[in-house]
Design a protein around this motif. Sequence first.
Motif, PDB file in Angstrom:
ATOM      1  N   VAL A  32      -2.807  -4.482   4.149  1.00 12.15           N
ATOM      2  CA  VAL A  32      -2.029  -3.236   4.214  1.00 12.15           C
ATOM      3  C   VAL A  32      -2.330  -2.506   5.518  1.00 12.15           C
ATOM      4  N   VAL A  33      -1.245  -2.170   6.232  1.00  8.71           N
ATOM      5  CA  VAL A  33      -1.328  -1.409   7.474  1.00  8.71           C
ATOM      6  C   VAL A  33      -0.303  -0.277   7.399  1.00  8.71           C
ATOM      7  N   ARG A  34      -0.198   0.475   8.469  1.00  3.52           N
ATOM      8  CA  ARG A  34       0.698   1.637   8.520  1.00  3.52           C
ATOM      9  C   ARG A  34       1.914   1.352   9.403  1.00  3.52           C
ATOM     10  N   GLY A  35       3.030   1.972   9.034  1.00  4.82           N
ATOM     11  CA  GLY A  35       4.235   1.832   9.832  1.00  4.82           C
ATOM     12  C   GLY A  35       5.062   3.098   9.799  1.00  4.82           C
ATOM     13  N   ILE A  36       5.984   3.176  10.734  1.00  9.42           N
ATOM     14  CA  ILE A  36       6.946   4.286  10.759  1.00  9.42           C
ATOM     15  C   ILE A  36       8.341   3.691  10.814  1.00  9.42           C
ATOM     16  N   ASN A  37       9.277   4.406  10.249  1.00  9.94           N
ATOM     17  CA  ASN A  37      10.691   4.065  10.363  1.00  9.94           C
ATOM     18  C   ASN A  37      11.461   5.358  10.492  1.00  9.94           C
ATOM     19  N   ALA A  38      12.620   5.269  11.113  1.00 12.73           N
ATOM     20  CA  ALA A  38      13.478   6.440  11.256  1.00 12.73           C
ATOM     21  C   ALA A  38      14.926   6.004  11.216  1.00 12.73           C
ATOM     22  N   PHE A  39      15.759   6.929  10.782  1.00 16.68           N
ATOM     23  CA  PHE A  39      17.199   6.717  10.784  1.00 16.68           C
ATOM     24  C   PHE A  39      17.850   7.801  11.622  1.00 16.68           C
ATOM     25  N   PHE A 104       5.619   6.879   1.966  1.00 15.60           N
ATOM     26  CA  PHE A 104       5.552   5.892   0.897  1.00 15.60           C
ATOM     27  C   PHE A 104       4.253   5.101   0.935  1.00 15.60           C
ATOM     28  N   SER A 105       3.850   4.662  -0.245  1.00 13.91           N
ATOM     29  CA  SER A 105       2.682   3.806  -0.417  1.00 13.91           C
ATOM     30  C   SER A 105       3.138   2.451  -0.941  1.00 13.91           C
ATOM     31  N   PRO A 106       2.567   1.367  -0.440  1.00 13.09           N
ATOM     32  CA  PRO A 106       2.923   0.049  -0.970  1.00 13.09           C
ATOM     33  C   PRO A 106       2.389  -0.155  -2.392  1.00 13.09           C
ATOM     34  N   PHE A 107       1.532   0.745  -2.840  1.00 15.71           N
ATOM     35  CA  PHE A 107       0.985   0.656  -4.191  1.00 15.71           C
ATOM     36  C   PHE A 107       1.881   1.370  -5.205  1.00 15.71           C
ATOM     37  N   GLU A 108       2.888   2.106  -4.710  1.00 18.55           N
ATOM     38  CA  GLU A 108       3.820   2.836  -5.576  1.00 18.55           C
ATOM     39  C   GLU A 108       5.271   2.406  -5.377  1.00 18.55           C
ATOM     40  N   THR A 109       5.538   1.613  -4.351  1.00 17.54           N
ATOM     41  CA  THR A 109       6.891   1.135  -4.046  1.00 17.54           C
ATOM     42  C   THR A 109       6.791  -0.340  -3.666  1.00 17.54           C
ATOM     43  N   PRO A 110       7.924  -1.031  -3.608  1.00 17.12           N
ATOM     44  CA  PRO A 110       7.892  -2.436  -3.153  1.00 17.12           C
ATOM     45  C   PRO A 110       7.899  -2.575  -1.628  1.00 17.12           C
ATOM     46  N   LEU A 111       7.549  -1.525  -0.903  1.00 13.82           N
ATOM     47  CA  LEU A 111       7.537  -1.575   0.556  1.00 13.82           C
ATOM     48  C   LEU A 111       6.297  -2.314   1.062  1.00 13.82           C
ATOM     49  N   SER A 112       6.364  -2.756   2.315  1.00 15.32           N
ATOM     50  CA  SER A 112       5.336  -3.644   2.868  1.00 15.32           C
ATOM     51  C   SER A 112       4.051  -2.964   3.320  1.00 15.32           C
ATOM     52  N   GLY A 113       4.018  -1.647   3.428  1.00 10.71           N
ATOM     53  CA  GLY A 113       2.817  -0.956   3.878  1.00 10.71           C
ATOM     54  C   GLY A 113       2.970   0.539   3.684  1.00 10.71           C
ATOM     55  N   PHE A 114       1.951   1.282   4.084  1.00 15.15           N
ATOM     56  CA  PHE A 114       2.090   2.739   4.084  1.00 15.15           C
ATOM     57  C   PHE A 114       3.118   3.079   5.147  1.00 15.15           C
ATOM     58  N   MET A 115       4.004   3.989   4.828  1.00 15.17           N
ATOM     59  CA  MET A 115       5.123   4.243   5.719  1.00 15.17           C
ATOM     60  C   MET A 115       5.530   5.706   5.689  1.00 15.17           C
ATOM     61  N   ARG A 116       5.753   6.245   6.873  1.00 15.19           N
ATOM     62  CA  ARG A 116       6.390   7.550   7.016  1.00 15.19           C
ATOM     63  C   ARG A 116       7.799   7.272   7.522  1.00 15.19           C
ATOM     64  N   VAL A 117       8.749   8.004   6.955  1.00 12.52           N
ATOM     65  CA  VAL A 117      10.145   7.827   7.337  1.00 12.52           C
ATOM     66  C   VAL A 117      10.664   9.151   7.883  1.00 12.52           C
TER      67      VAL A 117
END
Length: 171
Positions: A32-39, A104-117
């Motif tokens: 598990v690592v950290r990532g960012i995404n934006a729209f 988001f946390s990958p432990f609470e969602t099906p996402l690949s890592g900790f993520m700020r959007v």
Amino acid sequence: MTAGVEWLDRVNEHDEVIGRVTRDEAWEKGWVVRGINAFLVNSCGQLWIPRRTLHKRMFPGCLDMSVGGHVDSGEDYLTAFRRESREELNLDLDTVPWREIAAFSPFETPLSGFMRVYEIRTDRAPDFNPDDFSEAWWLTPRELLGRIEAGDPAKGDLAELVRLCYGDQLT
């Protein structure tokens, strides 16, 4: 530091740093690592969705988030968001309205890592980096998910992020 090696912080279930790993190690071992995404979102509620270039090592030719990337080792989420926006879209965040819309946390969602959007408000398509993206479209969340469901290849977390962040626009 070895040239060309991307170092990331490995984190535990509380998003606390527990080590330093290469990007390749994180992917190979599922750490598990950290990532960012934006729209980018325009005044019509459409998302600016690019296609990754074919020479990308991961997800070549796939639809992608407007901005995305890992948080480098020692970096915080906001710094990564600013860096990735500049690298991928030639966009200075001091010149456009933006906000964080989710964490988001990958432990609470099906996402690949900790993520700020994040969401960037603009009606102007960015001057994207042609090394990252080959083309792009303004699509509603529903249109985007329709393309993915019809078989247009997409980066791993894209459909789930759209559902989590813009699900209210799908009903």
